[in-house]
Scaffold this motif. Structure first.
Motif, PDB file in Angstrom:
ATOM      1  N   ASP A  10       0.812  -1.220   0.000  1.00 58.64           N
ATOM      2  CA  ASP A  10       0.000   0.000   0.000  1.00 58.64           C
ATOM      3  C   ASP A  10       0.846   1.271   0.000  1.00 58.64           C
ATOM      4  OD1 ASP A  10      -2.342  -1.585   0.089  1.00 58.64           O
ATOM      5  OD2 ASP A  10      -2.151  -1.751   2.262  1.00 58.64           O
ATOM      6  N   ILE A  11       1.913   1.282  -0.791  1.00 54.69           N
ATOM      7  CA  ILE A  11       2.797   2.440  -0.883  1.00 54.69           C
ATOM      8  C   ILE A  11       2.322   3.347  -2.010  1.00 54.69           C
ATOM      9  CG2 ILE A  11       5.156   3.193  -1.434  1.00 54.69           C
ATOM     10  CD1 ILE A  11       4.853   1.943   1.348  1.00 54.69           C
ATOM     11  N   CYS A  12       2.270   4.648  -1.737  1.00 49.95           N
ATOM     12  CA  CYS A  12       1.939   5.648  -2.746  1.00 49.95           C
ATOM     13  C   CYS A  12       3.009   6.735  -2.693  1.00 49.95           C
ATOM     14  CB  CYS A  12       0.564   6.254  -2.497  1.00 49.95           C
ATOM     15  SG  CYS A  12       0.163   7.587  -3.649  1.00 49.95           S
ATOM     16  N   TYR A  13       3.726   6.886  -3.787  1.00 47.66           N
ATOM     17  CA  TYR A  13       4.714   7.961  -3.910  1.00 47.66           C
ATOM     18  C   TYR A  13       4.028   9.143  -4.577  1.00 47.66           C
ATOM     19  CZ  TYR A  13       8.163   4.232  -3.201  1.00 47.66           C
ATOM     20  OH  TYR A  13       8.894   3.183  -2.696  1.00 47.66           O
ATOM     21  N   VAL A  14       4.080  10.313  -3.956  1.00 45.53           N
ATOM     22  CA  VAL A  14       3.526  11.531  -4.533  1.00 45.53           C
ATOM     23  C   VAL A  14       4.708  12.416  -4.894  1.00 45.53           C
ATOM     24  CG1 VAL A  14       2.025  13.524  -4.175  1.00 45.53           C
ATOM     25  CG2 VAL A  14       1.464  11.312  -3.110  1.00 45.53           C
ATOM     26  N   VAL A  15       4.834  12.730  -6.188  1.00 45.38           N
ATOM     27  CA  VAL A  15       6.024  13.417  -6.676  1.00 45.38           C
ATOM     28  C   VAL A  15       5.624  14.706  -7.375  1.00 45.38           C
ATOM     29  CG1 VAL A  15       8.080  13.198  -8.120  1.00 45.38           C
ATOM     30  CG2 VAL A  15       7.131  11.175  -7.003  1.00 45.38           C
ATOM     31  N   SER A  16       6.318  15.797  -7.019  1.00 43.33           N
ATOM     32  CA  SER A  16       6.142  17.079  -7.699  1.00 43.33           C
ATOM     33  C   SER A  16       7.485  17.794  -7.684  1.00 43.33           C
ATOM     34  CB  SER A  16       5.070  17.923  -6.999  1.00 43.33           C
ATOM     35  OG  SER A  16       5.474  18.228  -5.676  1.00 43.33           O
ATOM     36  N   GLY A  17       7.602  18.825  -8.475  1.00 41.96           N
ATOM     37  CA  GLY A  17       8.823  19.617  -8.477  1.00 41.96           C
ATOM     38  C   GLY A  17       9.574  19.542  -9.788  1.00 41.96           C
ATOM     39  N   THR A  18      10.649  20.314  -9.852  1.00 40.80           N
ATOM     40  CA  THR A  18      11.409  20.486 -11.082  1.00 40.80           C
ATOM     41  C   THR A  18      12.888  20.226 -10.839  1.00 40.80           C
ATOM     42  OG1 THR A  18       9.861  22.175 -11.831  1.00 40.80           O
ATOM     43  CG2 THR A  18      12.021  22.176 -12.869  1.00 40.80           C
ATOM     44  N   LYS A  31       3.587  -4.228  -5.446  1.00 41.23           N
ATOM     45  CA  LYS A  31       2.999  -3.228  -6.332  1.00 41.23           C
ATOM     46  C   LYS A  31       2.860  -1.907  -5.569  1.00 41.23           C
ATOM     47  CE  LYS A  31      -1.643  -4.903  -5.372  1.00 41.23           C
ATOM     48  NZ  LYS A  31      -2.834  -5.539  -5.908  1.00 41.23           N
ATOM     49  N   TYR A  32       2.786  -0.805  -6.319  1.00 38.01           N
ATOM     50  CA  TYR A  32       2.790   0.520  -5.701  1.00 38.01           C
ATOM     51  C   TYR A  32       2.112   1.527  -6.623  1.00 38.01           C
ATOM     52  CZ  TYR A  32       6.635   1.104  -8.965  1.00 38.01           C
ATOM     53  OH  TYR A  32       7.386   1.146 -10.112  1.00 38.01           O
ATOM     54  N   GLU A  33       1.842   2.700  -6.062  1.00 41.24           N
ATOM     55  CA  GLU A  33       1.263   3.793  -6.824  1.00 41.24           C
ATOM     56  C   GLU A  33       2.278   4.921  -6.920  1.00 41.24           C
ATOM     57  OE1 GLU A  33      -2.191   7.039  -5.992  1.00 41.24           O
ATOM     58  OE2 GLU A  33      -2.826   4.939  -5.893  1.00 41.24           O
ATOM     59  N   LEU A  34       2.372   5.516  -8.095  1.00 42.05           N
ATOM     60  CA  LEU A  34       3.210   6.689  -8.326  1.00 42.05           C
ATOM     61  C   LEU A  34       2.303   7.793  -8.820  1.00 42.05           C
ATOM     62  CD1 LEU A  34       5.865   8.254  -8.723  1.00 42.05           C
ATOM     63  CD2 LEU A  34       6.057   7.142 -10.974  1.00 42.05           C
ATOM     64  N   LYS A  35       2.144   8.848  -8.014  1.00 43.60           N
ATOM     65  CA  LYS A  35       1.284   9.962  -8.366  1.00 43.60           C
ATOM     66  C   LYS A  35       2.162  11.136  -8.806  1.00 43.60           C
ATOM     67  CE  LYS A  35      -2.425  10.404  -6.003  1.00 43.60           C
ATOM     68  NZ  LYS A  35      -3.433  10.701  -4.959  1.00 43.60           N
ATOM     69  N   LEU A  36       2.022  11.529 -10.077  1.00 42.44           N
ATOM     70  CA  LEU A  36       2.764  12.658 -10.626  1.00 42.44           C
ATOM     71  C   LEU A  36       1.872  13.885 -10.550  1.00 42.44           C
ATOM     72  CD1 LEU A  36       4.247  10.925 -13.805  1.00 42.44           C
ATOM     73  CD2 LEU A  36       5.301  11.164 -11.546  1.00 42.44           C
ATOM     74  N   THR A  37       2.308  14.892  -9.794  1.00 44.39           N
ATOM     75  CA  THR A  37       1.497  16.088  -9.561  1.00 44.39           C
ATOM     76  C   THR A  37       2.330  17.339  -9.820  1.00 44.39           C
ATOM     77  OG1 THR A  37       2.071  16.146  -7.220  1.00 44.39           O
ATOM     78  CG2 THR A  37       0.098  14.922  -7.805  1.00 44.39           C
ATOM     79  N   GLY A  38       2.565  17.651 -11.078  1.00 48.66           N
ATOM     80  CA  GLY A  38       3.352  18.833 -11.413  1.00 48.66           C
ATOM     81  C   GLY A  38       4.837  18.545 -11.430  1.00 48.66           C
ATOM     82  N   VAL A  39       5.235  17.511 -12.163  1.00 45.20           N
ATOM     83  CA  VAL A  39       6.626  17.088 -12.244  1.00 45.20           C
ATOM     84  C   VAL A  39       7.247  17.622 -13.531  1.00 45.20           C
ATOM     85  CG1 VAL A  39       8.070  15.044 -12.661  1.00 45.20           C
ATOM     86  CG2 VAL A  39       6.360  14.990 -10.872  1.00 45.20           C
TER      87      VAL A  39
END
Length: 189
Positions: A10-18, A31-39
């Protein structure tokens, strides 16, 4: 950045930034979740996103996102956005992928796109979207442009299934002679 969730569930990586000189690598046995939020990730000499876990990656795209690799490579990487396991895209954001060394999006397994996806892939050397075990498009907007010699817009060793949405592929590369396979290969959508 390298993240390793090991055997945690139940891992969720939330990634943002430049970053103009960086990458994201994910390792793990579940299995895992990768959430791209303004990458906005550019790696001048390897993959921008490198999902080295062989497990399923649920990739949620939110907001505007962009990943790009450089024209050279330290490790002969396979794509600007690479995954060893299944790559299941969802979300209603946009993702731009620029492959300057090899493929744009590449999975050693299969890739699934969902309704709501807005994906743009542009490559200058090789295939736009490549999956060893199939590409499934269940909706969304998928735009692919390739310019490499013998490059394919969508390339898979298994089936490519389009169940809806709008998929546009433009290939402008020339044909080439493959000295290893001893055959001509043409650019194709």
């Amino acid at each position: 950045i390298t993240a390793n969730h090991g055997s945690k569930k139940d891992i969720c990586y939330v990634v943002s930034g430049t970053t103009a000189n960086g990458s994201l690598t994910i390792l793990g046995d579940k299995k895992y979740e990768l959430k791209l939020t303004g990458v906005d990730i550019t790696n001048p000499d390897s993959a921008a996103i490198n999902l080295l876990s062989k497990k399923r990656a649920f990739i949620v795209v939110e907001g505007s996102n962009k990943v790009s690799d450089g024209a050279t490579s330290q490790n002969d990487h396979k794509g600007a956005f690479y995954g060893k396991g299944n790559m299941l895209f969802s979300g209603s954001g946009s993702l731009e992928v620029y492959g300057n060394y090899n493929n744009g999006i590449h999975s050693a397994d299969y890739i699934l796109f969902s309704a709501g996806n807005n994906i743009y892939v542009k490559t200058t050397q090789n295939h736009g979207i490549k999956a060893n075990d199939g590409i499934i498009i269940n909706g969304g907007i998928i735009n692919v442009e390739t310019a490499g010699e013998g490059a394919k817009g969508l390339n898979s060793e298994d089936d490519i299934v389009v169940n809806g949405g709008r998929t546009t592929v433009i290939c402008t590369g020339n044909g080439m002679w493959d000295t290893e396979d001893q055959e001509t290969k043409g650019a194709a959508c």
